[in-house]
Design an enzyme around this catalytic site. Structure first.
Site, PDB file in Angstrom:
ATOM      1  N   GLY A   1      12.727  33.590 -60.333  1.00 28.26           N
ATOM      2  CA  GLY A   1      11.741  32.980 -61.228  1.00 28.26           C
ATOM      3  C   GLY A   1      11.896  33.486 -62.644  1.00 28.26           C
TER       4      GLY A   1
ATOM      5  CB  SER B   1      19.321  36.971 -60.077  1.00 33.79           C
ATOM      6  OG  SER B   1      18.852  36.188 -58.999  1.00 33.79           O
ATOM      7  CE  LYS B   2      19.764  32.097 -66.055  1.00 34.25           C
ATOM      8  NZ  LYS B   2      21.212  32.294 -66.023  1.00 34.25           N
ATOM      9  NE  ARG B   3      19.112  34.664 -55.486  1.00 35.94           N
ATOM     10  CZ  ARG B   3      18.432  35.446 -54.644  1.00 35.94           C
ATOM     11  NH1 ARG B   3      17.542  34.913 -53.842  1.00 35.94           N
ATOM     12  NH2 ARG B   3      18.657  36.744 -54.596  1.00 35.94           N
TER      13      ARG B   3
END
Ligand code: GLU
Length: 462
Positions: free
Chosen positions: A241, A237-239
């Site tokens: 990077g 996910s966006k987490r």
């Protein structure tokens, strides 16, 4: 086998790695079978869909070289068609109008939850015959008993009990279609033979199969790709990077590396690590797809990229660095020796950005010193000896890497010092650090005058 596949992104976000991987699998499946790869923009959610996201998706696919054939299909342009199908389903008795209000539905759900049941629509409008002027949604009249088996080309047979499904909505109260309906109508109208998509859609598939059956259409083959995880084993996910594909371009990765790396996120062919377009066209098929999730590993991607960078002609890398990072490496193309140096630098670079960083020392006199290394290396180093080497170097008539190597060997021998004692500080003096291609090649590429100047300037400082 005639094959027609589609990639069907919703432009509610940018093209992330998961989406790009789905596109890639569809693309090579079509290419391998001499089939057609189409692109459909699923923009029915007009609140959340943006032109900017759509452009990002198209740009990313083009960059990755995943070119679609046939005209782009926009769901937003097909509302009339969906309405037509919904109307037909009402007439054929496969769908019905549901007048339940939000309050009623909430109360229904709460009631079921209280009884410990899974909340779902209790079908109270299913047999209603009288019509009303009140707002309504249209629901699919799903069979009540039995099973739906998704014969998945990757996961095998996945059975869903119809008791778990309810009469899901196919058209909202404003007349717009839901995802389940539009996707099936489009796949039928476009003649899609294989639906290859992420396994987050597996739970939608039994509903879609029921719609195909109600519409009396032949099912496509379904193939659901296993999840991609981050290094911490959580869903990517966006987490984690850079999940948007365009970011990888900016980070200096090549499209062929992205393809070769991403194809292995769920597919493999023996121990082969690297795949060119030609390899994938020849080898990619659904039977090589894995059922287990894969982990996105940037380090591995960097290694793949470093390998593909070596296969690109130098002039292409020079223009790519220019377009991605802005540095102009063309001065390293002006002689065979400089080109050899550039080749040596490419061998040490994982990405185009890395290459730009590694060439910096050779492009300007304003180069940085690795201060920690310098502090270590310059403790009682043979300063005078290096200066005299600089002078001798300048008087060489033909300063080839070989001639420079011989001169350096001679100076070292005469000094009675070890090679490292002389070469290490010399390398730091002229390049700013300890990492560089062969020292004689570096010195030859920089040229005697520049080397001497660098030696004198730096020995003044340290
Ligand atoms: N539009 C859906 C998505 O972006 C894909 C639908 C499908 O492949 O069936 O997740």
């Amino acid at each position: 086998m005639s094959v027609k596949v589609r990639f069907a992104p919703s432009p509610t976000g940018k093209l992330h790695v998961g989406g790009a991987r789905t596109a890639l699998f569809n693309y090579y499946f079509a290419k391998h079978h001499g089939g057609v790869f189409c692109l459909r923009i699923e923009d029915t959610d007009q609140q959340r869909s943006t032109k900017e996201n759509e452009e990002d998706i198209l740009e990313s696919l083009k960059w990755l070289g995943l070119n679609w054939t046939e005209e782009l299909v926009y769901q937003s342009k097909r509302f009339d068609r969906y309405k037509e199908v919904v109307a037909e389903m009402l007439v054929s008795g496969n769908a019905y109008k549901c007048y339940c209000t939000t309050d009623e539905l909430t109360a229904m759900r709460e009631e079921m939850q209280k009884k410990g049941e899974k909340p779902k629509y209790d079908r109270r409008c299913r047999e209603k015959t009288e019509s009303s002027a009140l707002p309504y949604v249209i629901r699919f009249k799903a069979p009540i008993e039995g099973e739906v088996v998704v014969k998945d080309a990757i996961a095998g047979d996945v059975t869903f009990n119809l008791r778990e499904l309810d009469d899901f909505i196919i058209a909202r109260s404003d007349g717009t279609p839901t995802y389940q309906l539009s996707v099936v109508v489009d796949d039928i109208d476009m003649g899609i033979t294989h639906v290859i998509r992420g396994d987050d859609h597996l739970n939608n598939t039994p509903k879609q199969i029921l719609l195909y059956q109600a519409l009396k259409k032949e099912l496509p083959v379904f193939a659901h790709l296993p999840m991609i995880l981050g290094a911490d084993k959580a869903k990517l996910s966006k987490r984690h990077g850079a999940v948007s594909t365009t970011v990888y371009r900016e980070l200096g990765f090549l499209p062929e590396s992205m393809r070769s790396y991403m194809i292995k996120l769920g597919w493999g062919h023996g121990d082969q690590e690297l795949f060119t377009d030609e390899d994938l066209t020849k080898l990619f098929d659904l039977d090589g797809c894995r059922q287990s999730a894969s982990v996105f590993d940037v380090k591995k991607l960097e290694w793949v990229n470093s390998q593909f960078m070596l296969t690109r002609p130098l002039d292409e890398l020079v223009s790519l660095v220019k377009s991605v990072e802005g540095s102009d490496l063309s001065s390293l193309m002006t002689s065979p020796v400089k080109q050899n140096l550039l080749k040596g630098l490419v061998e040490r670079s994982a990405t185009l950005i890395d290459l730009a960083k590694n060439t910096k020392t050779f492009l300007s006199e304003d180069y940085d010193f690795d201060e920690a290394t310098a502090a270590k290396v310059f403790k009682d180093y043979p300063k005078e000896l290096l200066r005299s080497f600089g002078e001798k170097l300048e008087s060489l008539t033909d300063p080839t890497p070989e001639a420079i190597h011989d001169l350096l060997a001679k100076v070292v021998e005469e000094s009675g010092l070890g090679f490292g004692k002389v070469a290490k500080p010399l390398r730091v003096l002229v390049t700013g650090g300890l990492q560089s291609p062969d020292l004689s090649l570096v010195l030859a590429a920089l040229g005697p005058k520049a080397v001497k100047n660098r030696i004198f300037k730096a020995t003044d400082r340290f």
